[in-house]
Design a protein around this motif. Structure first.
Motif, PDB file in Angstrom:
ATOM      1  N   ASP A 171      81.245  26.651  46.499  1.00 56.92           N
ATOM      2  CA  ASP A 171      81.174  25.690  45.398  1.00 56.92           C
ATOM      3  C   ASP A 171      82.567  25.335  44.901  1.00 56.92           C
ATOM      4  OD1 ASP A 171      78.445  25.556  45.523  1.00 56.92           O
ATOM      5  OD2 ASP A 171      78.095  26.896  43.818  1.00 56.92           O
ATOM      6  N   TYR A 216      84.126  21.651  45.254  1.00 61.68           N
ATOM      7  CA  TYR A 216      84.559  20.987  44.023  1.00 61.68           C
ATOM      8  C   TYR A 216      85.997  20.489  44.151  1.00 61.68           C
ATOM      9  CZ  TYR A 216      86.512  20.628  39.342  1.00 61.68           C
ATOM     10  OH  TYR A 216      87.178  20.206  38.223  1.00 61.68           O
ATOM     11  N   SER A 249      76.161  20.521  43.391  1.00 62.93           N
ATOM     12  CA  SER A 249      75.385  19.874  42.332  1.00 62.93           C
ATOM     13  C   SER A 249      75.488  20.638  41.018  1.00 62.93           C
ATOM     14  CB  SER A 249      73.925  19.736  42.750  1.00 62.93           C
ATOM     15  OG  SER A 249      73.382  21.007  43.033  1.00 62.93           O
ATOM     16  N   LEU A 250      75.822  21.928  41.085  1.00 57.76           N
ATOM     17  CA  LEU A 250      75.955  22.758  39.897  1.00 57.76           C
ATOM     18  C   LEU A 250      77.186  23.647  40.044  1.00 57.76           C
ATOM     19  CD1 LEU A 250      74.092  23.060  37.378  1.00 57.76           C
ATOM     20  CD2 LEU A 250      73.204  25.116  38.450  1.00 57.76           C
ATOM     21  N   LYS A 307      79.287  26.870  38.247  1.00 57.65           N
ATOM     22  CA  LYS A 307      79.216  27.947  37.258  1.00 57.65           C
ATOM     23  C   LYS A 307      80.550  28.677  37.231  1.00 57.65           C
ATOM     24  CE  LYS A 307      74.300  28.601  37.347  1.00 57.65           C
ATOM     25  NZ  LYS A 307      73.209  29.523  37.270  1.00 57.65           N
ATOM     26  N   THR A 360      78.646  26.093  32.651  1.00 55.04           N
ATOM     27  CA  THR A 360      77.826  25.462  33.676  1.00 55.04           C
ATOM     28  C   THR A 360      77.914  23.945  33.562  1.00 55.04           C
ATOM     29  OG1 THR A 360      76.307  27.342  33.523  1.00 55.04           O
ATOM     30  CG2 THR A 360      75.522  25.400  34.702  1.00 55.04           C
ATOM     31  N   LYS A 410      76.763  20.185  35.605  1.00 59.63           N
ATOM     32  CA  LYS A 410      75.937  19.556  36.636  1.00 59.63           C
ATOM     33  C   LYS A 410      76.610  18.259  37.086  1.00 59.63           C
ATOM     34  CE  LYS A 410      73.154  17.154  33.281  1.00 59.63           C
ATOM     35  NZ  LYS A 410      72.294  17.384  32.218  1.00 59.63           N
ATOM     36  N   VAL A 448      76.704  14.555  37.859  1.00 50.89           N
ATOM     37  CA  VAL A 448      75.905  13.410  37.419  1.00 50.89           C
ATOM     38  C   VAL A 448      76.271  12.123  38.155  1.00 50.89           C
ATOM     39  CG1 VAL A 448      75.351  14.322  35.137  1.00 50.89           C
ATOM     40  CG2 VAL A 448      77.435  12.979  35.440  1.00 50.89           C
ATOM     41  N   LYS A 466      78.062  11.372  41.857  1.00 50.82           N
ATOM     42  CA  LYS A 466      78.714  11.867  43.071  1.00 50.82           C
ATOM     43  C   LYS A 466      79.878  10.976  43.504  1.00 50.82           C
ATOM     44  CE  LYS A 466      77.413  13.926  47.447  1.00 50.82           C
ATOM     45  NZ  LYS A 466      76.327  14.265  48.330  1.00 50.82           N
ATOM     46  N   TYR A 490      81.133  15.431  36.342  1.00 49.06           N
ATOM     47  CA  TYR A 490      80.268  16.539  35.961  1.00 49.06           C
ATOM     48  C   TYR A 490      80.072  16.504  34.451  1.00 49.06           C
ATOM     49  CZ  TYR A 490      80.693  18.741  40.547  1.00 49.06           C
ATOM     50  OH  TYR A 490      80.626  19.012  41.883  1.00 49.06           O
ATOM     51  N   VAL A 509      76.157  21.424  30.729  1.00 48.66           N
ATOM     52  CA  VAL A 509      74.708  21.488  30.510  1.00 48.66           C
ATOM     53  C   VAL A 509      74.359  21.809  29.065  1.00 48.66           C
ATOM     54  CG1 VAL A 509      74.189  22.107  32.906  1.00 48.66           C
ATOM     55  CG2 VAL A 509      74.485  23.907  31.212  1.00 48.66           C
ATOM     56  N   ASP A 529      76.808  18.280  27.019  1.00 41.89           N
ATOM     57  CA  ASP A 529      76.874  17.009  27.735  1.00 41.89           C
ATOM     58  C   ASP A 529      78.284  16.415  27.802  1.00 41.89           C
ATOM     59  OD1 ASP A 529      75.177  15.421  29.325  1.00 41.89           O
ATOM     60  OD2 ASP A 529      75.226  13.829  27.828  1.00 41.89           O
TER      61      ASP A 529
END
Length: 140
Positions: free
Chosen positions: A64, A68, A93-94, A96, A117, A119, A121, A123, A128, A131, A134
């Motif tokens: 990840d 990223y 997609s997530l 952490k 975390t 997510k 939104v 691509k 990102y 969570v 926002d």
């Protein structure tokens, strides 16, 4: 300059030029006992310039983090001097505990034990969102 090949280990190839030290730090490669070679601004027919990291040991990597930083990175697993496996990465997609929320009113700023975390939104734009609050984080 000549850097020998890896007999048993990992080669991270096609890292965007200038991003190898970010990869080095986020993966904690300074904490392993084996040899790690960081090659910056190597000539690439595909990208013009690229960075490469060679790790003289098979270690667990956080894909990840790699996806990223640069989803074009290829992870080459080498055993006995031969390429055993090649992995192509994607934007996760997530995320952490890779990036931290910059919003001072986010719960992650107050509660130290909460996992940061985010997510994915968008691509295409590599955006990102936290969570919890926002808040937007855009990959540079």
């Amino acid at each position: 300059m000549n850097i020998d090949g890896v007999k048993n280990g990992i080669v991270l190839d096609h890292i965007k030029a200038g991003k190898s030290m970010m990869v080095y730090e986020l993966l904690g490669l300074d904490k392993i006992d084996n040899c790690v070679a960081v090659i910056q601004n190597a000539t690439s027919s595909k990208y013009g310039k690229k960075d490469i990291i060679k790790i003289d040991e098979n270690i667990d990597l956080d894909y990840d983090v790699l996806g990223y930083i640069d989803s074009n990175i290829t992870v080459n697993i080498v055993k006995e001097g031969k390429l055993e496996r090649k992995l192509h990465l994607e934007l996760p997609s997530l995320l952490k505990n890779v990036i931290k929320c910059k919003n001072p009113r986010c719960i992650t700023s107050v509660e130290q034990e909460i996992v940061h975390t985010f997510k994915l939104v968008d691509k295409e734009k590599k955006v990102y969102r936290c969570v919890y609050c926002d808040a937007e984080h855009k990959l540079k």
